[in-house]
Design a protein around this motif. Structure first.
Motif, PDB file in Angstrom:
ATOM      1  N   ASN A 184      -1.404  13.820   2.657  1.00 55.59           N
ATOM      2  CA  ASN A 184      -1.722  13.308   1.325  1.00 55.59           C
ATOM      3  C   ASN A 184      -3.138  13.665   0.880  1.00 55.59           C
ATOM      4  O   ASN A 184      -3.598  13.200  -0.174  1.00 55.59           O
ATOM      5  CB  ASN A 184      -1.526  11.798   1.273  1.00 55.59           C
ATOM      6  CG  ASN A 184      -0.055  11.400   1.295  1.00 55.59           C
ATOM      7  OD1 ASN A 184       0.798  12.155   0.830  1.00 55.59           O
ATOM      8  ND2 ASN A 184       0.246  10.225   1.839  1.00 55.59           N
ATOM      9  N   ARG A 223       5.676   7.556  -7.515  1.00 56.58           N
ATOM     10  CA  ARG A 223       5.344   6.195  -7.102  1.00 56.58           C
ATOM     11  C   ARG A 223       6.108   5.187  -7.971  1.00 56.58           C
ATOM     12  O   ARG A 223       6.287   5.408  -9.172  1.00 56.58           O
ATOM     13  CB  ARG A 223       3.835   5.958  -7.203  1.00 56.58           C
ATOM     14  CG  ARG A 223       3.037   6.861  -6.273  1.00 56.58           C
ATOM     15  CD  ARG A 223       1.544   6.631  -6.408  1.00 56.58           C
ATOM     16  NE  ARG A 223       0.791   7.648  -5.682  1.00 56.58           N
ATOM     17  CZ  ARG A 223      -0.547   7.733  -5.643  1.00 56.58           C
ATOM     18  NH1 ARG A 223      -1.272   6.836  -6.303  1.00 56.58           N
ATOM     19  NH2 ARG A 223      -1.130   8.697  -4.964  1.00 56.58           N
ATOM     20  N   ARG A 275      -1.567  10.673   6.240  1.00 60.23           N
ATOM     21  CA  ARG A 275      -2.817  10.628   5.468  1.00 60.23           C
ATOM     22  C   ARG A 275      -3.338  12.051   5.224  1.00 60.23           C
ATOM     23  O   ARG A 275      -3.772  12.389   4.112  1.00 60.23           O
ATOM     24  CB  ARG A 275      -3.864   9.807   6.220  1.00 60.23           C
ATOM     25  CG  ARG A 275      -5.184   9.651   5.466  1.00 60.23           C
ATOM     26  CD  ARG A 275      -6.271   9.042   6.341  1.00 60.23           C
ATOM     27  NE  ARG A 275      -6.644   9.951   7.416  1.00 60.23           N
ATOM     28  CZ  ARG A 275      -6.727   9.619   8.699  1.00 60.23           C
ATOM     29  NH1 ARG A 275      -6.447   8.387   9.101  1.00 60.23           N
ATOM     30  NH2 ARG A 275      -7.070  10.524   9.608  1.00 60.23           N
ATOM     31  N   TYR A 318      -3.298   3.802   9.015  1.00 62.91           N
ATOM     32  CA  TYR A 318      -3.280   4.906   8.050  1.00 62.91           C
ATOM     33  C   TYR A 318      -4.703   5.261   7.612  1.00 62.91           C
ATOM     34  O   TYR A 318      -5.054   6.448   7.501  1.00 62.91           O
ATOM     35  CB  TYR A 318      -2.449   4.506   6.833  1.00 62.91           C
ATOM     36  CG  TYR A 318      -2.319   5.583   5.775  1.00 62.91           C
ATOM     37  CD1 TYR A 318      -1.306   6.536   5.852  1.00 62.91           C
ATOM     38  CD2 TYR A 318      -3.194   5.639   4.692  1.00 62.91           C
ATOM     39  CE1 TYR A 318      -1.170   7.526   4.878  1.00 62.91           C
ATOM     40  CE2 TYR A 318      -3.073   6.623   3.712  1.00 62.91           C
ATOM     41  CZ  TYR A 318      -2.058   7.567   3.813  1.00 62.91           C
ATOM     42  OH  TYR A 318      -1.936   8.550   2.852  1.00 62.91           O
ATOM     43  N   GLY A 343      -4.173   4.304  -5.927  1.00 62.39           N
ATOM     44  CA  GLY A 343      -3.823   3.773  -4.617  1.00 62.39           C
ATOM     45  C   GLY A 343      -4.944   4.039  -3.634  1.00 62.39           C
ATOM     46  O   GLY A 343      -6.104   4.243  -4.020  1.00 62.39           O
ATOM     47  N   THR A 344      -4.613   4.065  -2.367  1.00 63.49           N
ATOM     48  CA  THR A 344      -5.624   4.172  -1.318  1.00 63.49           C
ATOM     49  C   THR A 344      -6.501   5.409  -1.478  1.00 63.49           C
ATOM     50  O   THR A 344      -7.734   5.313  -1.443  1.00 63.49           O
ATOM     51  CB  THR A 344      -4.943   4.187   0.061  1.00 63.49           C
ATOM     52  OG1 THR A 344      -4.173   2.987   0.221  1.00 63.49           O
ATOM     53  CG2 THR A 344      -5.979   4.273   1.173  1.00 63.49           C
ATOM     54  N   HIS A 345      -5.903   6.577  -1.644  1.00 57.10           N
ATOM     55  CA  HIS A 345      -6.690   7.804  -1.732  1.00 57.10           C
ATOM     56  C   HIS A 345      -7.565   7.824  -2.973  1.00 57.10           C
ATOM     57  O   HIS A 345      -8.733   8.251  -2.912  1.00 57.10           O
ATOM     58  CB  HIS A 345      -5.768   9.028  -1.703  1.00 57.10           C
ATOM     59  CG  HIS A 345      -5.166   9.276  -0.368  1.00 57.10           C
ATOM     60  ND1 HIS A 345      -5.618  10.252   0.487  1.00 57.10           N
ATOM     61  CD2 HIS A 345      -4.135   8.655   0.273  1.00 57.10           C
ATOM     62  CE1 HIS A 345      -4.890  10.242   1.597  1.00 57.10           C
ATOM     63  NE2 HIS A 345      -3.975   9.272   1.484  1.00 57.10           N
ATOM     64  N   TRP A 348      -1.417  -0.152   7.521  1.00 53.14           N
ATOM     65  CA  TRP A 348      -2.412   0.283   6.537  1.00 53.14           C
ATOM     66  C   TRP A 348      -3.741   0.579   7.229  1.00 53.14           C
ATOM     67  O   TRP A 348      -4.384   1.601   6.964  1.00 53.14           O
ATOM     68  CB  TRP A 348      -2.582  -0.781   5.458  1.00 53.14           C
ATOM     69  CG  TRP A 348      -3.243  -0.288   4.201  1.00 53.14           C
ATOM     70  CD1 TRP A 348      -3.524   1.004   3.862  1.00 53.14           C
ATOM     71  CD2 TRP A 348      -3.686  -1.099   3.097  1.00 53.14           C
ATOM     72  NE1 TRP A 348      -4.110   1.057   2.620  1.00 53.14           N
ATOM     73  CE2 TRP A 348      -4.220  -0.209   2.118  1.00 53.14           C
ATOM     74  CE3 TRP A 348      -3.660  -2.464   2.841  1.00 53.14           C
ATOM     75  CZ2 TRP A 348      -4.740  -0.668   0.918  1.00 53.14           C
ATOM     76  CZ3 TRP A 348      -4.170  -2.920   1.630  1.00 53.14           C
ATOM     77  CH2 TRP A 348      -4.710  -2.037   0.684  1.00 53.14           C
ATOM     78  N   ILE A 384       0.711   5.703  -2.381  1.00 55.18           N
ATOM     79  CA  ILE A 384       0.364   6.975  -1.747  1.00 55.18           C
ATOM     80  C   ILE A 384       1.422   8.015  -2.108  1.00 55.18           C
ATOM     81  O   ILE A 384       2.495   7.682  -2.604  1.00 55.18           O
ATOM     82  CB  ILE A 384       0.248   6.844  -0.216  1.00 55.18           C
ATOM     83  CG1 ILE A 384       1.573   6.399   0.407  1.00 55.18           C
ATOM     84  CG2 ILE A 384      -0.885   5.887   0.166  1.00 55.18           C
ATOM     85  CD1 ILE A 384       1.590   6.425   1.930  1.00 55.18           C
ATOM     86  N   TRP A 386       0.793  -1.219   0.000  1.00 58.73           N
ATOM     87  CA  TRP A 386       0.000   0.000   0.000  1.00 58.73           C
ATOM     88  C   TRP A 386       0.829   1.274   0.000  1.00 58.73           C
ATOM     89  O   TRP A 386       0.418   2.291  -0.570  1.00 58.73           O
ATOM     90  CB  TRP A 386      -0.965  -0.001   1.184  1.00 58.73           C
ATOM     91  CG  TRP A 386      -0.312   0.129   2.542  1.00 58.73           C
ATOM     92  CD1 TRP A 386       0.147  -0.883   3.332  1.00 58.73           C
ATOM     93  CD2 TRP A 386      -0.080   1.348   3.257  1.00 58.73           C
ATOM     94  NE1 TRP A 386       0.666  -0.378   4.495  1.00 58.73           N
ATOM     95  CE2 TRP A 386       0.532   0.984   4.483  1.00 58.73           C
ATOM     96  CE3 TRP A 386      -0.316   2.701   3.002  1.00 58.73           C
ATOM     97  CZ2 TRP A 386       0.911   1.940   5.439  1.00 58.73           C
ATOM     98  CZ3 TRP A 386       0.051   3.651   3.945  1.00 58.73           C
ATOM     99  CH2 TRP A 386       0.653   3.268   5.148  1.00 58.73           C
ATOM    100  N   ARG A 387       2.025   1.240   0.593  1.00 61.47           N
ATOM    101  CA  ARG A 387       2.846   2.455   0.642  1.00 61.47           C
ATOM    102  C   ARG A 387       3.302   2.886  -0.762  1.00 61.47           C
ATOM    103  O   ARG A 387       3.639   4.053  -0.975  1.00 61.47           O
ATOM    104  CB  ARG A 387       4.060   2.237   1.540  1.00 61.47           C
ATOM    105  CG  ARG A 387       3.717   2.210   3.031  1.00 61.47           C
ATOM    106  CD  ARG A 387       4.973   2.015   3.864  1.00 61.47           C
ATOM    107  NE  ARG A 387       4.688   1.957   5.285  1.00 61.47           N
ATOM    108  CZ  ARG A 387       4.620   3.008   6.097  1.00 61.47           C
ATOM    109  NH1 ARG A 387       4.806   4.229   5.602  1.00 61.47           N
ATOM    110  NH2 ARG A 387       4.372   2.861   7.387  1.00 61.47           N
TER     111      ARG A 387
END
Length: 517
Positions: free
Chosen positions: A181, A112, A178, A165, A130-132, A162, A106, A102-103
């Protein structure tokens, strides 16, 4: 996702018959006086994996694209999915999840790392989504998030961080990262899975070994109580019930659900699965037969859960299901692109009816997949987009989301098939929806013959029904960019006569109606 070999279903009948034979009326009785379990909205969940153009191109085009988008997500696709009332999206996989860190997804997108997607086509994965970005998507859809954690190549620390986060409310370094970001408030994670297909692409484990790993990992996956996701264990597939048995005993009190995967293959063979279009009627029949195995799989696993978990704390979550055909010629075989026909809509509706019948245990499912992959809702080609017959089936069944299931009994049902094998001609489901109306879904598996259904609703006068009908002339009828509405729902109504309401259900059709007094 990973291939497995299902057994071919044989349905013995007392006598052979012809698919085109005339049949008597089928009686469908709904008992509105005996409400059952609520059909969880998440039974209509979707799945978006980093696979082919399922995300990149199909959903995500980036904020600088000429294709109209919001935060990089296509406006046309997101709008269509909102109209379908998508309740839940599973991400980032699938087999991809157990190689996802996951890192790497972000921070600034241009910084990335670019990796190789070893599961699906060996293509570059630039981690732009990714996550966002994922939470941007589910927030736009008004859906909940189902995040699949990396057990295969990850660590408990990575998963724990994760979770922190995504959900931390405090001033921890990860919470502040977070916020830096772009999202100061915690994300809402509805479900978090520890691994995917741990029997296969997720690690080739035994259920006993996986159970030990799950217990270890779950110990460290902490979140504020009101933000803690439901924890999902990676379960079995096909005829293998050992995963459900062992996990429901060993993980009792530690998991909210056990997953299950099953794909419908016309031939039942992974080497040559069958074509998505241009198929013979024998493969229409075998597809119906294969998909209806879901009932037996669900019933056997639910019986095990009822024995090991009589309090019904653990759900049976079919988080990968759908049709899987040979890929379209000329496309990357690792992208799993296939056409979507009226056959797929019928398959979807048959499975909905099965899930409704087991609503007390089947609380979440995810069809594979949302866009451009396998049994997709939407197909895109650069700036072009079309809706598939499966999309229309999902939209027709929206009233069943959060509805209260009602018992349904069928008598004098027809049978479709030949040579001593057959499947039920009519499948039915009913529920009392949140709008107060009783809805009935009827599916005709016969590709040639319409069937008359006499509908009775105990405890309710039936004066008429109104709703939508989805059918087509050809078994492989599908939408194209030149003819986007070749297969789409049309209005349907029927009125009682002489105190009896008879519905003519066309061949190869899905029908959803509301009952009127």
């Amino acid at each position: 996702m990973k291939a497995f070999q299902p057994k071919v279903l044989a349905l013995g009948l007392a006598a052979a018959f012809c698919a085109g034979a005339a049949f008597a009326q089928v009686n469908v009785t709904v008992d509105a006086s005996k409400p059952g379990a609520v059909i969880d909205k998440d039974v209509y969940g979707q799945f978006a994996e980093h696979l082919g153009t399922g995300i990149y191109g199909g959903l995500w085009v980036g904020p600088d694209s000429k294709i109209p988008n919001t935060k990089g997500w296509r406006n046309d696709v997101v709008g269509a999915l909102k109209d379908m009332h998508v309740p839940l999206v599973r991400w980032p996989g699938g087999c991809f999840a157990d190689e996802y860190h996951w890192r790497e997804g972000i921070g600034p997108r241009n910084k990335r790392p670019v990796k190789v997607n070893t599961n699906w086509g060996g293509v570059p994965e630039n981690n732009a989504v990714g996550t966002h970005e994922f939470f941007d998507l589910v927030e736009m859809l008004g859906a909940d998030a189902y995040v699949n954690g990396n057990l295969g190549t990850g660590t408990p620390q990575e998963a724990a961080e994760w979770i922190e986060y995504m959900t931390s409310e405090g001033k921890s370094t990860l919470a502040e990262l977070r916020a830096k970001n772009g999202h100061p408030a915690p994300f809402k994670v509805a479900y978090f899975a520890i691994g995917n297909e741990s029997w296969g692409c997720g690690g080739n484990m035994r259920p006993e070994y996986y159970a030990d790993l799950y217990r270890q990992w779950n110990t460290f996956l902490k979140a504020p109580q009101h933000l803690r996701p439901k924890m999902i264990a990676s379960g079995g597939t096909g005829d293998d019930t050992a995963w459900t048995d062992i996990l429901s005993r060993d993980l009792k009190g530690r998991t909210d659900g056990i997953s299950f995967h099953y794909y419908t293959l016309p031939t039942g063979k992974w080497e040559v699965k069958g074509a998505a279009t241009g198929f013979p009627e024998s493969e229409w029949f075998s597809t119906m037969s294969q998909t209806l195995r879901m009932e037996d799989f669900v019933r056997k696993n639910v019986a095990i859960l009822d024995k090991n978990d009589p309090e019904k704390k653990i759900g049976f979550d079919v988080d990968e299901w759908g049709t899987w055909y040979d890929v379209e010629k000329g496309t990357n075989p690792g992208f799993l692109f296939q056409r979507n026909t009226i056959r797929d809509a019928v398959v979807a509706a048959l499975n909905f009816n099965i899930f409704h019948a087991h609503a007390d245990r089947v609380r979440m499912t995810n069809i594979a997949q949302m866009v451009n992959v396998l049994q997709a809702m939407i197909i895109t080609d650069n700036e072009k987009m079309l809706l598939t017959p499966t999309y229309h089936a999902f939209k027709m069944y929206v009233p069943f989301q959060g509805a209260t299931s009602l018992p349904v009994s069928l008598s004098n049902n027809t049978t479709y098939g030949s040579n001593g094998q057959g499947v039920p001609g009519i499948s039915a489901s009913a529920a009392k929806a949140k709008d107060g109306k009783t809805y009935v879904a009827l599916v005709n598996t016969n590709p040639h013959e319409a069937t008359d259904v006499v509908l009775n609703v105990a405890g309710q006068n039936v004066g008429a029904v109104r709703g939508q009908l989805l059918t087509a002339d050809a078994m492989d009828a599908h939408n194209t960019f030149e003819h986007k509405d070749a297969v789409k729902p049309v209005p349907f109504s029927a009125t009682a006569s002489g105190g009896k309401l008879t519905i003519k259900v066309p061949a190869k059709s899905v029908l959803v109606v509301a009952v009127e007094g």
